[in-house]
Structure formats: C-alpha cells, structure tokens
Design a protein around this motif. Structure first.
Motif, PDB file in Angstrom:
ATOM      1  N   LEU A 143      41.607 -18.458  32.779  1.00 58.17           N
ATOM      2  CA  LEU A 143      41.037 -19.041  31.573  1.00 58.17           C
ATOM      3  C   LEU A 143      41.825 -20.293  31.216  1.00 58.17           C
ATOM      4  N   PHE A 144      41.095 -21.375  30.884  1.00 58.00           N
ATOM      5  CA  PHE A 144      41.704 -22.633  30.458  1.00 58.00           C
ATOM      6  C   PHE A 144      41.203 -22.958  29.054  1.00 58.00           C
ATOM      7  N   ALA A 145      42.135 -23.305  28.149  1.00 59.29           N
ATOM      8  CA  ALA A 145      41.763 -23.638  26.770  1.00 59.29           C
ATOM      9  C   ALA A 145      42.845 -24.538  26.176  1.00 59.29           C
ATOM     10  N   GLU A 146      42.518 -25.177  25.071  1.00 62.77           N
ATOM     11  CA  GLU A 146      43.518 -25.972  24.353  1.00 62.77           C
ATOM     12  C   GLU A 146      44.205 -25.157  23.268  1.00 62.77           C
ATOM     13  N   GLN A 147      43.550 -24.082  22.821  1.00 60.84           N
ATOM     14  CA  GLN A 147      44.166 -23.213  21.821  1.00 60.84           C
ATOM     15  C   GLN A 147      43.608 -21.805  21.958  1.00 60.84           C
ATOM     16  N   LEU A 148      44.496 -20.838  21.903  1.00 63.22           N
ATOM     17  CA  LEU A 148      44.136 -19.425  21.923  1.00 63.22           C
ATOM     18  C   LEU A 148      45.019 -18.686  20.931  1.00 63.22           C
ATOM     19  N   TYR A 149      44.522 -17.564  20.441  1.00 64.04           N
ATOM     20  CA  TYR A 149      45.310 -16.691  19.597  1.00 64.04           C
ATOM     21  C   TYR A 149      45.493 -15.359  20.315  1.00 64.04           C
ATOM     22  N   TYR A 150      46.690 -14.796  20.170  1.00 70.42           N
ATOM     23  CA  TYR A 150      46.952 -13.450  20.676  1.00 70.42           C
ATOM     24  C   TYR A 150      47.392 -12.595  19.500  1.00 70.42           C
ATOM     25  N   ASP A 151      46.624 -11.550  19.221  1.00 62.95           N
ATOM     26  CA  ASP A 151      46.949 -10.599  18.166  1.00 62.95           C
ATOM     27  C   ASP A 151      47.774  -9.486  18.800  1.00 62.95           C
ATOM     28  N   ASN A 152      49.072  -9.514  18.555  1.00 65.18           N
ATOM     29  CA  ASN A 152      49.979  -8.562  19.193  1.00 65.18           C
ATOM     30  C   ASN A 152      49.717  -7.125  18.753  1.00 65.18           C
ATOM     31  N   LYS A 153      49.298  -6.932  17.522  1.00 64.50           N
ATOM     32  CA  LYS A 153      49.029  -5.574  17.026  1.00 64.50           C
ATOM     33  C   LYS A 153      47.752  -5.000  17.643  1.00 64.50           C
ATOM     34  N   LYS A 154      46.696  -5.802  17.680  1.00 61.87           N
ATOM     35  CA  LYS A 154      45.419  -5.347  18.248  1.00 61.87           C
ATOM     36  C   LYS A 154      45.335  -5.577  19.749  1.00 61.87           C
ATOM     37  N   GLU A 155      46.315  -6.310  20.312  1.00 59.37           N
ATOM     38  CA  GLU A 155      46.343  -6.657  21.733  1.00 59.37           C
ATOM     39  C   GLU A 155      45.042  -7.356  22.131  1.00 59.37           C
ATOM     40  N   TRP A 156      44.700  -8.387  21.371  1.00 57.85           N
ATOM     41  CA  TRP A 156      43.428  -9.093  21.515  1.00 57.85           C
ATOM     42  C   TRP A 156      43.663 -10.588  21.664  1.00 57.85           C
ATOM     43  N   ILE A 157      42.921 -11.234  22.576  1.00 54.65           N
ATOM     44  CA  ILE A 157      43.006 -12.674  22.834  1.00 54.65           C
ATOM     45  C   ILE A 157      41.683 -13.293  22.414  1.00 54.65           C
ATOM     46  N   TYR A 158      41.750 -14.421  21.668  1.00 56.78           N
ATOM     47  CA  TYR A 158      40.489 -15.020  21.225  1.00 56.78           C
ATOM     48  C   TYR A 158      40.671 -16.489  20.845  1.00 56.78           C
ATOM     49  N   THR A 159      39.528 -17.199  20.831  1.00 59.78           N
ATOM     50  CA  THR A 159      39.449 -18.566  20.332  1.00 59.78           C
ATOM     51  C   THR A 159      37.989 -18.866  20.018  1.00 59.78           C
ATOM     52  N   ASN A 160      37.764 -19.870  19.192  1.00 61.85           N
ATOM     53  CA  ASN A 160      36.417 -20.371  18.930  1.00 61.85           C
ATOM     54  C   ASN A 160      36.246 -21.772  19.499  1.00 61.85           C
ATOM     55  N   LEU A 161      37.251 -22.267  20.194  1.00 58.43           N
ATOM     56  CA  LEU A 161      37.224 -23.617  20.767  1.00 58.43           C
ATOM     57  C   LEU A 161      36.702 -23.584  22.204  1.00 58.43           C
ATOM     58  N   PRO A 162      36.382 -24.751  22.777  1.00 58.34           N
ATOM     59  CA  PRO A 162      35.875 -24.805  24.157  1.00 58.34           C
ATOM     60  C   PRO A 162      36.846 -24.188  25.169  1.00 58.34           C
ATOM     61  N   VAL A 163      36.272 -23.500  26.154  1.00 57.14           N
ATOM     62  CA  VAL A 163      37.043 -22.866  27.222  1.00 57.14           C
ATOM     63  C   VAL A 163      36.343 -23.060  28.563  1.00 57.14           C
ATOM     64  N   ARG A 164      37.118 -22.909  29.628  1.00 55.57           N
ATOM     65  CA  ARG A 164      36.609 -22.761  31.000  1.00 55.57           C
ATOM     66  C   ARG A 164      37.194 -21.462  31.515  1.00 55.57           C
ATOM     67  N   PHE A 165      36.362 -20.632  32.133  1.00 53.61           N
ATOM     68  CA  PHE A 165      36.824 -19.343  32.627  1.00 53.61           C
ATOM     69  C   PHE A 165      36.345 -19.162  34.051  1.00 53.61           C
ATOM     70  N   ARG A 166      37.290 -19.144  34.978  1.00 52.94           N
ATOM     71  CA  ARG A 166      36.941 -18.899  36.374  1.00 52.94           C
ATOM     72  C   ARG A 166      37.018 -17.407  36.613  1.00 52.94           C
ATOM     73  N   GLN A 167      35.852 -16.835  36.901  1.00 49.56           N
ATOM     74  CA  GLN A 167      35.745 -15.404  37.152  1.00 49.56           C
ATOM     75  C   GLN A 167      35.077 -15.242  38.505  1.00 49.56           C
ATOM     76  N   GLY A 168      35.832 -14.783  39.486  1.00 51.00           N
ATOM     77  CA  GLY A 168      35.312 -14.710  40.851  1.00 51.00           C
ATOM     78  C   GLY A 168      34.988 -16.109  41.346  1.00 51.00           C
ATOM     79  N   ASN A 169      33.739 -16.332  41.770  1.00 54.00           N
ATOM     80  CA  ASN A 169      33.308 -17.649  42.239  1.00 54.00           C
ATOM     81  C   ASN A 169      32.627 -18.474  41.163  1.00 54.00           C
ATOM     82  N   ASP A 170      32.581 -17.979  39.941  1.00 51.81           N
ATOM     83  CA  ASP A 170      31.902 -18.690  38.853  1.00 51.81           C
ATOM     84  C   ASP A 170      32.902 -19.364  37.921  1.00 51.81           C
ATOM     85  N   MET A 171      32.609 -20.619  37.557  1.00 52.52           N
ATOM     86  CA  MET A 171      33.331 -21.314  36.492  1.00 52.52           C
ATOM     87  C   MET A 171      32.394 -21.332  35.303  1.00 52.52           C
ATOM     88  N   ILE A 172      32.777 -20.635  34.243  1.00 49.28           N
ATOM     89  CA  ILE A 172      31.937 -20.478  33.063  1.00 49.28           C
ATOM     90  C   ILE A 172      32.500 -21.356  31.943  1.00 49.28           C
TER      91      ILE A 172
END
Length: 151
Positions: free
Chosen positions: A95-124
């Motif tokens: 995953l590529f992004a300019e900003q992400l949040y990690y909630d240590n208590k909920k163990e959750w990663i999130y953002t509302n900003l643009p991202v690129r996510f390479r999953q297998g052979n797909d770039m999403i």
C-alpha cells in the motif's frame, strides 16, 4: 523547571519500542529520533525522522509500515503516519499513501486520502483505505481505477 511549554520534555534517539499482549510482541516501532511532548495537555510523541513499524499477527507473520514522519497521541492511541507511507504485507501486497492512521487500540489502519494498493497482480487506485493490522480484510475505498500488471 526551565522547559518551555512549547518545547519537548525529552528527546530520544534510536528508538526500539515493543508493544506486547500476553507476553507476545504485537508491534515494534523503530525510529532514529523521538520528541516527547508528554508535558502538554494533549500529550504526544513526534517522530521527525520517520518510523518503521512492524505489526505481528498470532502466527508471527510480519507486516511492515514505513513513513517519513509520524506523531503518536497517547490519549487516543492513534499514530498519524505522513509522507511516503508504505505498507508491505507478509504476502508482499503493498500500500502506498501520503497519510495513514494506525489505531493501536483497535489495531486498525485507515485513511480517506488517495492510495495505491498492489494486491497480487492488480494495482488498485482509490480514495481511502481500511484494514485490520493483519490485512485479512484490506479494502480500497472509492476505487478510481485498477490496472492488472503482467509478470
């Protein structure tokens, strides 16, 4: 004690912080420098030279998070990662992004900003991302495009 309210109460170098749960390491935060602002009403730690965060699942599989800058808020258990943020999963999804949040208590990663996510052979491409720390339910939000990469 001679320390301005706007100055950090402490400076630490070569940080290697481990988070544990029931004796098992769940996360490991590494950074060259940390500024400690625990003297503020809303305490935080600032990592001006970036961070590397390793997240471990129950099978000890490691996901890696890297960013140019981070700030960790004590009261909310949030880590705000900024600048060239990259997450590499144990399966090499990235995953590529300019900003992400990690909630240590909920163990959750999130953002509302643009991202690129390479999953297998797909770039999403999309605007936003949600996932647990193990990436077992990773989701690009508001998908704007998908490119299938050839091997």
């Amino acid at each position: 004690m001679g320390i301005s309210e706007n100055e950090p109460i402490g400076v630490a170098e070569h940080i290697n912080l481990k988070y544990t749960d029931s004796g098992r390491v769940t996360a490991n935060l590494l950074s060259a420098k940390m500024l400690d602002y625990s003297n503020r009403d809303f305490p935080y730690n600032e990592f001006t030279e970036g961070v590397t965060l390793y997240l471990f699942d129950r099978e000890n599989k490691k996901n890696t998070v890297v960013s140019d800058y981070a700030i960790s808020y004590d009261k909310t258990n949030l880590i705000d990662l900024q600048g060239n943020v990259k997450i590499i999963t144990h399966t090499n999804d990235t995953l590529f992004a300019e900003q992400l949040y990690y909630d240590n208590k909920k163990e959750w990663i999130y953002t509302n900003l643009p991202v690129r996510f390479r999953q297998g052979n797909d770039m999403i491409y999309g605007n936003g991302f949600d996932s647990n720390k193990n990436f077992t339910n990773a989701e690009v939000l508001e998908v704007t495009g998908v490119i299938t990469l050839e091997e």
